[in-house]
Design a protein around this motif. Structure first.
Motif, PDB file in Angstrom:
ATOM      1  N   ARG A  77      18.982  99.070  33.015  1.00 57.67           N
ATOM      2  CA  ARG A  77      19.279  99.278  31.373  1.00 57.67           C
ATOM      3  C   ARG A  77      18.995 100.703  31.044  1.00 57.67           C
ATOM      4  O   ARG A  77      20.089 102.013  30.441  1.00 57.67           O
ATOM      5  CB  ARG A  77      19.217  98.735  30.161  1.00 57.67           C
ATOM      6  N   PHE A  90      26.402  98.241  37.791  1.00 63.20           N
ATOM      7  CA  PHE A  90      26.550  96.993  37.374  1.00 63.20           C
ATOM      8  C   PHE A  90      27.497  96.109  36.446  1.00 63.20           C
ATOM      9  O   PHE A  90      28.351  95.535  36.331  1.00 63.20           O
ATOM     10  CB  PHE A  90      24.708  96.966  36.299  1.00 63.20           C
ATOM     11  N   ASP A  91      27.303  96.789  35.582  1.00 60.47           N
ATOM     12  CA  ASP A  91      28.799  97.039  34.422  1.00 60.47           C
ATOM     13  C   ASP A  91      29.881  96.557  35.091  1.00 60.47           C
ATOM     14  O   ASP A  91      30.502  95.907  35.046  1.00 60.47           O
ATOM     15  CB  ASP A  91      28.977  97.629  32.633  1.00 60.47           C
ATOM     16  N   LYS A  92      30.405  97.525  35.915  1.00 58.82           N
ATOM     17  CA  LYS A  92      31.679  97.390  36.843  1.00 58.82           C
ATOM     18  C   LYS A  92      31.781  96.611  37.646  1.00 58.82           C
ATOM     19  O   LYS A  92      32.833  95.575  37.452  1.00 58.82           O
ATOM     20  CB  LYS A  92      31.525  99.039  37.473  1.00 58.82           C
ATOM     21  N   GLU A  97      29.060  86.385  29.521  1.00 58.91           N
ATOM     22  CA  GLU A  97      27.696  87.185  29.308  1.00 58.91           C
ATOM     23  C   GLU A  97      26.704  87.289  30.187  1.00 58.91           C
ATOM     24  O   GLU A  97      26.377  86.110  30.863  1.00 58.91           O
ATOM     25  CB  GLU A  97      26.879  86.077  27.941  1.00 58.91           C
ATOM     26  N   TYR A  98      25.944  88.339  30.661  1.00 55.08           N
ATOM     27  CA  TYR A  98      25.520  88.547  31.481  1.00 55.08           C
ATOM     28  C   TYR A  98      23.996  89.200  31.036  1.00 55.08           C
ATOM     29  O   TYR A  98      23.946  90.300  29.764  1.00 55.08           O
ATOM     30  CB  TYR A  98      25.601  89.238  32.470  1.00 55.08           C
ATOM     31  N   MET A 106      30.328  93.578  37.103  1.00 56.83           N
ATOM     32  CA  MET A 106      30.568  92.125  36.696  1.00 56.83           C
ATOM     33  C   MET A 106      31.814  91.856  35.393  1.00 56.83           C
ATOM     34  O   MET A 106      32.180  91.129  35.508  1.00 56.83           O
ATOM     35  CB  MET A 106      28.894  92.379  35.201  1.00 56.83           C
ATOM     36  N   ARG A 107      32.598  93.034  35.199  1.00 55.78           N
ATOM     37  CA  ARG A 107      34.288  92.868  35.047  1.00 55.78           C
ATOM     38  C   ARG A 107      34.537  92.222  36.407  1.00 55.78           C
ATOM     39  O   ARG A 107      35.871  91.699  35.852  1.00 55.78           O
ATOM     40  CB  ARG A 107      34.239  94.308  34.149  1.00 55.78           C
ATOM     41  N   ALA A 130      23.791 101.238  35.502  1.00 55.34           N
ATOM     42  CA  ALA A 130      24.400 100.605  34.371  1.00 55.34           C
ATOM     43  C   ALA A 130      25.305 100.634  34.166  1.00 55.34           C
ATOM     44  O   ALA A 130      26.604  99.641  34.646  1.00 55.34           O
ATOM     45  CB  ALA A 130      23.940 100.858  32.908  1.00 55.34           C
ATOM     46  N   GLU A 131      25.498 101.491  35.051  1.00 50.12           N
ATOM     47  CA  GLU A 131      27.896 101.925  34.973  1.00 50.12           C
ATOM     48  C   GLU A 131      28.077 101.028  36.735  1.00 50.12           C
ATOM     49  O   GLU A 131      28.949  99.782  36.132  1.00 50.12           O
ATOM     50  CB  GLU A 131      28.070 103.461  34.999  1.00 50.12           C
ATOM     51  N   THR A 168      20.967  92.102  31.722  1.00 54.10           N
ATOM     52  CA  THR A 168      20.827  93.358  32.286  1.00 54.10           C
ATOM     53  C   THR A 168      19.433  93.672  32.277  1.00 54.10           C
ATOM     54  O   THR A 168      18.746  93.555  31.242  1.00 54.10           O
ATOM     55  CB  THR A 168      22.005  94.311  31.614  1.00 54.10           C
TER      56      THR A 168
END
Length: 228
Positions: free
Chosen positions: A107, A116-118, A99-100, A120-121, A113-114, A102
């Motif tokens: 956020r 950042f999430d990319k 988990e991470y 992390m994936r 956010a997009e 944000t």
């Protein structure tokens, strides 16, 4: 974020009062504990807090279980050296589906956010690929982000905890550790309300901001937060 006070010195305020009385009493600690009334304890703790007789509050400790925080936060937390820490190990605990955390500033910004999430994936995928290549977890963790969620157990004595609150409840502290500090303060106020009555940002206790030109300018709001 989860913050839970899991253990603390029994009757912490009585212990502090006993330690203070012992400094000026001809009788021993055990007898003092038995003889002091609740009212005497209350009056003495109030006096100790007002006087800043800090050595006596070192005799009580508080242990917290903390989850849902980032490695960014714990890097700041362990700078408070008069405390004990046990943190979830990235050497031995696999982080395949970590988990991470944000930050709110990211956020609330859809584009940020997009991105950042990319990332992390991508980090998750790279970590998985490295471990599948028989890279030890202790080496694969080098790709993990500071945002990675972690868990920690932290134990403070009351003096170091008061100092921690004076710094980390300040509006100039980073948002995540400030949020944790307020959650910790709420926990200890429930079991030692007299001891932590004036705890919080240093401006709350002293009536003055030590930040000078860098002050947040929110002194009145900080007073209200303390009283909640």
């Amino acid at each position: 974020m989860k913050v839970k006070l899991i253990k603390y010195t029994p009757e912490p305020e009585r212990m502090v009062a006993m330690a203070a009385r012992l400094c000026y009493s001809p009788i021993g600690a055990e007898e003092l504990v038995e003889k002091m009334s609740d009212k005497q304890v209350e009056n003495l703790v109030k006096k100790i807090v007002k006087m800043g007789h800090a050595s006596t509050v070192e005799h009580v400790s508080f242990t917290f279980a903390i989850e849902g925080i980032s490695r960014v936060l714990t890097h700041q937390l362990v700078r408070h050296r008069i405390a004990s820490y046990s943190q979830q190990s990235q050497r031995y605990v696999a982080e395949h589906d970590f988990e991470y955390i944000t930050p709110p500033s990211i956020r609330k910004n859809a584009a940020a956010a997009e991105k950042f999430d990319k990332l992390m994936r991508q980090i998750r995928q790279t970590y998985d690929e490295l471990t599948q290549m028989d890279i030890p977890k202790e080496d694969a963790r080098y790709v993990l982000a500071n945002a990675t969620e972690t868990k920690i157990v932290a134990t403070f004595n009351a003096r170091s905890l008061l100092h921690f609150f004076s710094l980390r409840c300040c509006q100039r502290a980073q948002w995540e550790i400030r949020q944790m500090a307020y959650m910790m303060l709420k926990e200890v106020k429930a079991v030692a309300p007299l001891l932590f009555k004036n705890a919080g940002a240093s401006c709350v206790a002293t009536g003055a901001c030590p930040e000078g030109d860098m002050t947040c300018g929110l002194f009145d709001e900080m007073i209200k937060l303390r009283e909640e």
